[in-house]
Enzyme design. Structure first.
Site, PDB file in Angstrom:
ATOM      1  N   ASP A  57      -1.823   0.323  15.806  1.00 20.28           N
ATOM      2  CA  ASP A  57      -2.063   1.583  15.102  1.00 20.28           C
ATOM      3  C   ASP A  57      -2.724   2.512  16.116  1.00 20.28           C
ATOM      4  O   ASP A  57      -3.900   2.349  16.440  1.00 20.28           O
ATOM      5  CB  ASP A  57      -2.972   1.328  13.891  1.00 20.28           C
ATOM      6  N   LYS A  63      -4.020  12.324  20.356  1.00 23.01           N
ATOM      7  CA  LYS A  63      -2.821  12.202  19.525  1.00 23.01           C
ATOM      8  C   LYS A  63      -2.343  13.573  19.038  1.00 23.01           C
ATOM      9  O   LYS A  63      -1.149  13.799  18.840  1.00 23.01           O
ATOM     10  CB  LYS A  63      -3.131  11.304  18.326  1.00 23.01           C
ATOM     11  N   GLU A 119       3.478   5.147   9.418  1.00 26.15           N
ATOM     12  CA  GLU A 119       2.219   4.590   8.945  1.00 26.15           C
ATOM     13  C   GLU A 119       2.237   4.183   7.467  1.00 26.15           C
ATOM     14  O   GLU A 119       1.808   3.080   7.125  1.00 26.15           O
ATOM     15  CB  GLU A 119       1.077   5.573   9.248  1.00 26.15           C
ATOM     16  N   ASP A 159      -3.306   8.280   2.022  1.00 30.99           N
ATOM     17  CA  ASP A 159      -3.918   8.035   3.336  1.00 30.99           C
ATOM     18  C   ASP A 159      -4.883   9.165   3.673  1.00 30.99           C
ATOM     19  O   ASP A 159      -4.469  10.250   4.067  1.00 30.99           O
ATOM     20  CB  ASP A 159      -2.794   7.930   4.386  1.00 30.99           C
TER      21      ASP A 159
END
Lengths: 172, 630
Positions: free
Chosen positions: B36, B97, B196, B218
């Site tokens: 992850d 990211k 994800e 999430d």
């Protein structure tokens, strides 16, 4: 041209179809045709897989929706139903106008319960049309009535979309 | 869901040729991990003796902060880099990211929030200036991935066959490609990039036998994502995705910090150091309130008590935003809330008890929280990696993904005509017919757009190309079919073809950097906020286009036949009405333009009839139209 949408799912052209079975068959076929499975295949096969997968998705979306399924059935006979044709259906059109006005009032009053009730009525009207279409589809003599009902379905689809947009706005 | 690129295949083949000893013996486990690669934290997990768990570092910590610090002669990754971030901000890279797959122009917009010095490279890619020279986001990510690979190899005792790396569902092709490149740089063979939310569903074993609709909620540190998936015997059908890229646990901290400022009566205008400290205090209070009913908060000389109920009230507006996004996604999926059969919680912020109850109330069922919400994505990726590496029999997962934003074309008057609506399952191919606008038009500009708004200027431009060689015809006679094709990786190809002559032009839309999550969320929000405005704008533009079209047609007819078929008075009336229409079309009164369009049509009716007669007569006389025109 391409395979008939119904044949793709091993179905006979009909309005009443087993939707669960359709979904299950779709997933099976999606697994077989998904481009993931052709990752190492030559470019030509990859392209074919992509086209098949896209056609499969299109066919599935068409058959899944009652109104699109009805239109597709009518088009199978070779005659394409003109989408924008004048609708010779004054009583229905009047009713549509009233429904739209009602929807506008619901927007002005931000009446959430009213919208929910409206949605339920719309759903049952849609179910009624579907039953009506199913009944006259099998009877070739009632082709004209089938076309009329298919057009009505499209109107209600559009109305359903407007209800959704209204819900969206009221949620803000 | 992502195809192994030919490159991966080649690398695999090379590995096998160069290192025949590496080929697995029967019953020998092939080592594969799930990673992850997060904005704030990263984890690596693996299946070991039937148990899937994240792998700890030498100090027993499973979380690796996604931070890299470049020193003149060394690289620090993780906790040490975070600790140094305040003292050495230019060389300590965090949240990289957010830069993946982005262009320099995009990054400059983020520039306010990022302390780095950027430099342009040969490509569109932004480079960060460090003491070790310029570093691309791909390289920085590779350093994080390398640390995780080394940790995994040390823990598992062998070289890895490959890894499954997770990416947000919203990641576009450029961002996914950048992630793959980073893995390659880090010496990892990417078995698959996995979304994800899908990974989270896999972690809960929801792909096993279960059938039904699930929601993945999430809530991370800075972003919120909601996905609605239908799953059935290993096939995941994404029905809708949505979210809010500016909503996360950090906002909870800010809410508490605001409360402290108010209660303590201190100035809200703090220096960066004090600000940092205040947020840490707030974050600690938030975490304590997960178990405790109340907590004592100290800041400087001030101390006060914060109850969980007070905290719940503070975050209520933030929660409401996430719930709104959930309702929207459910509507987009074309279902009702009570049709969602399971809700999976992902992200550290879902530990907050109020988040759990609020989500539970919305969906009418208790959300799944058994697996640590920070670890659930890595665990799902590890399970998938184990299957792909061939350690487990059974069918592979298949993900039927959707496009997150509508795709369309620019039509007359700067309007966006949608060809494929958002949340359509890919791959998909769809065509639409267009026609020419002017007499004798031989070329047409195809402008490919992405977004939900009605006006082109509010959408993102993806590509432009020209279809040339259309045989000259009267306006509206040419039939140009524009076909959009989106493949399983979400890549778009557009083809335009004139049906009569068969002339064709096409383009493969390959954004050098794609839309960011933020942009997608902003564009979606804008489309809802401006739905009303857009309708008016659209109606106005349509009338203006209509006016332009009519003016052009009348002008062309006047040039050819005006002298021959009209007397001076008639000509004056037409000229006058044209002038009025021009003036009105420049304004914004839709009804007035429409009225004048009708007026001009009326006064030119007789003229049009005479032209028609003349051309019929000419045809009867066996002469060509162009002969008359001369």
């Amino acid at each position: 041209m391409s395979t008939c949408h119904f044949a793709l799912f091993d179905l006979q052209p009909a309005f009443v179809i087993d939707l669960e079975g359709l979904a299950a068959r779709y997933r099976e076929l999606a697994r077989e045709t998904h481009p993931d499975r052709f990752a190492d295949a030559p470019a030509r096969e990859q392209r074919q897989a992509l086209e098949r997968a896209a056609q499969l998705n299109d066919a599935y979306q068409t058959l899944k929706s009652p109104s699109r399924r009805a239109l597709y059935l009518l088009s199978l006979g070779g005659r394409v139903l003109p989408l924008e044709a004048t609708v010779q259906d004054p009583a229905f059109l009047l009713q549509q106008m009233e429904l739209r006005e009602e929807l506008e009032e619901l927007q002005d009053s931000a009446d959430l319960a009213g919208v929910a009730a409206f949605k339920r009525r719309l759903k049952s009207a849609q179910a009624g049309l579907e039953q009506g279409f199913a009944a006259c589809w099998d009877n070739g003599a009632e082709r004209e009535q089938a076309e009329r009902l298919a057009r009505r379905m499209q109107f209600l689809d559009k109305l359903a979309l407007e209800v959704r947009e209204l819900e969206e706005r009221l949620d803000d | 869901m992502f195809r192994g690129t030919p490159d991966t295949a080649k690398i695999m083949a090379l590995l096998q040729i160069a290192e025949p000893g590496q080929s697995p013996q029967p019953h020998q486990r092939r080592l594969a991990v799930g990673i992850d690669l997060g904005t704030t934290n990263s984890l690596v997990a693996a299946v070991r003796s039937g148990r899937t768990a994240p792998l700890p570092d030498a100090q027993g910590r499973v979380i690796l902060p996604s931070a890299v610090r470049y020193l003149a002669d060394a690289i620090e990754v993780g906790h040490a880099a975070v600790a140094a971030a305040a003292g050495d901000p230019l060389n300590s890279i965090i949240s990289v990211k957010r830069l993946m797959g982005r262009g320099l122009a995009d990054v400059k917009q983020l520039g306010q929030q990022l302390p780095y010095r950027f430099a342009a490279g040969d490509s569109q890619m932004p480079f960060i200036e460090t003491v070790q020279g310029p570093k691309s986001p791909v390289e920085v990510s590779a350093d994080i991935l390398r640390t995780l690979r080394e940790r995994a190899e040390a823990t598992l005792g062998g070289e890895l066959v490959g890894a499954v790396i997770t990416v947000p569902a919203y990641f576009d092709d450029a961002q996914r490609q950048a992630t793959k490149d980073a893995a390659r740089l880090a010496g990892l063979n990417v078995l698959r990039l996995l979304n994800e939310p899908t990974a989270a569903a896999v972690a809960y074993g929801l792909d096993k036998g279960a059938e039904g609709v699930i929601a993945i909620y999430d809530l991370g540190g800075g972003t919120f994502d909601i996905s609605i998936l239908r799953l059935s015997r290993g096939v995941f059908e994404v029905m809708a995705t949505g979210g809010d890229s500016a909503l996360g646990g950090d906002d909870f901290d800010h809410a508490i910090a605001g409360w402290i400022i108010e209660q303590a009566g201190i100035s809200a205008d703090l220096d960066p150091g004090a600000q940092r400290q205040l947020l840490q205090t707030a974050c600690a209070a938030k975490e304590a309130l997960t178990d405790a009913e109340r907590v004592t908060v100290r800041h400087g000389d001030w101390s006060g008590e914060l109850s969980r109920a007070q905290f719940d009230a503070l975050i209520e507006p933030l929660l409401a935003r996430s719930l709104k996004a959930c309702r929207r996604a459910v509507r987009d999926a074309g279902i009702e809330l009570d049709e969602v059969e399971a809700v999976v919680m992902v992200g550290g912020s879902t530990r907050v008890p109020r988040v759990r109850t609020a989500v539970g109330e919305l969906f009418g069922r208790t959300p799944l929280t058994d697996i640590d919400p920070d670890e659930v994505v890595a665990i799902g990726a590890a399970i998938q990696a184990d299957t792909l590496a061939g350690n487990k029999q059974g069918e592979e997962l298949l993900l039927l993904d959707v496009i997150p934003l509508s795709l369309g074309l620019e039509t007359m008057g700067g309007l966006m005509e949608k060809v494929i609506a958002r949340n359509t399952t890919i791959p998909v191919a769809r065509g639409q017919e267009f026609t020419t606008y002017k007499d004798g038009q031989t070329a047409m500009m195809i402008h490919v757009l992405q977004g939900e708004r009605e006006l082109v200027s509010d959408c993102r431009s993806l590509a432009r190309f020209e279809l040339r060689g259309i045989p000259p015809m009267v306006a509206g006679a040419a039939k140009i079919r524009v076909t959009f094709q989106v493949d399983a990786d979400g890549l778009l190809g557009v083809t335009a073809r004139e049906l009569g002559s068969g002339v064709e032009a096409s383009i493969q839309v390959k954004p050098s950097y794609g839309l960011s999550d933020e942009e997608i969320a902003r564009m979606l929000q804008d489309s809802f906020a401006h739905a009303g405005d857009d309708k008016h704008a659209r109606a106005l533009r349509e009338q203006q286009v209509e006016a332009e079209r009519l003016l052009e047609a009348v002008q062309a007819a006047l040039a050819v036949d005006g002298e021959r078929l009209l007397d001076a008075d008639e000509r004056m009336v037409i000229d006058h009405e044209m002038q009025v229409l021009r003036e009105r079309a420049a304004g914004s009164d839709t009804a007035a333009i429409e009225q004048q369009v009708r007026r001009l049509s009326q006064v030119t009716d007789a003229f049009a009839a005479r032209r028609m007669d003349a051309s019929v007569k000419a045809a009867l006389a066996g002469r060509q139209l162009n002969e008359i025109e001369e």
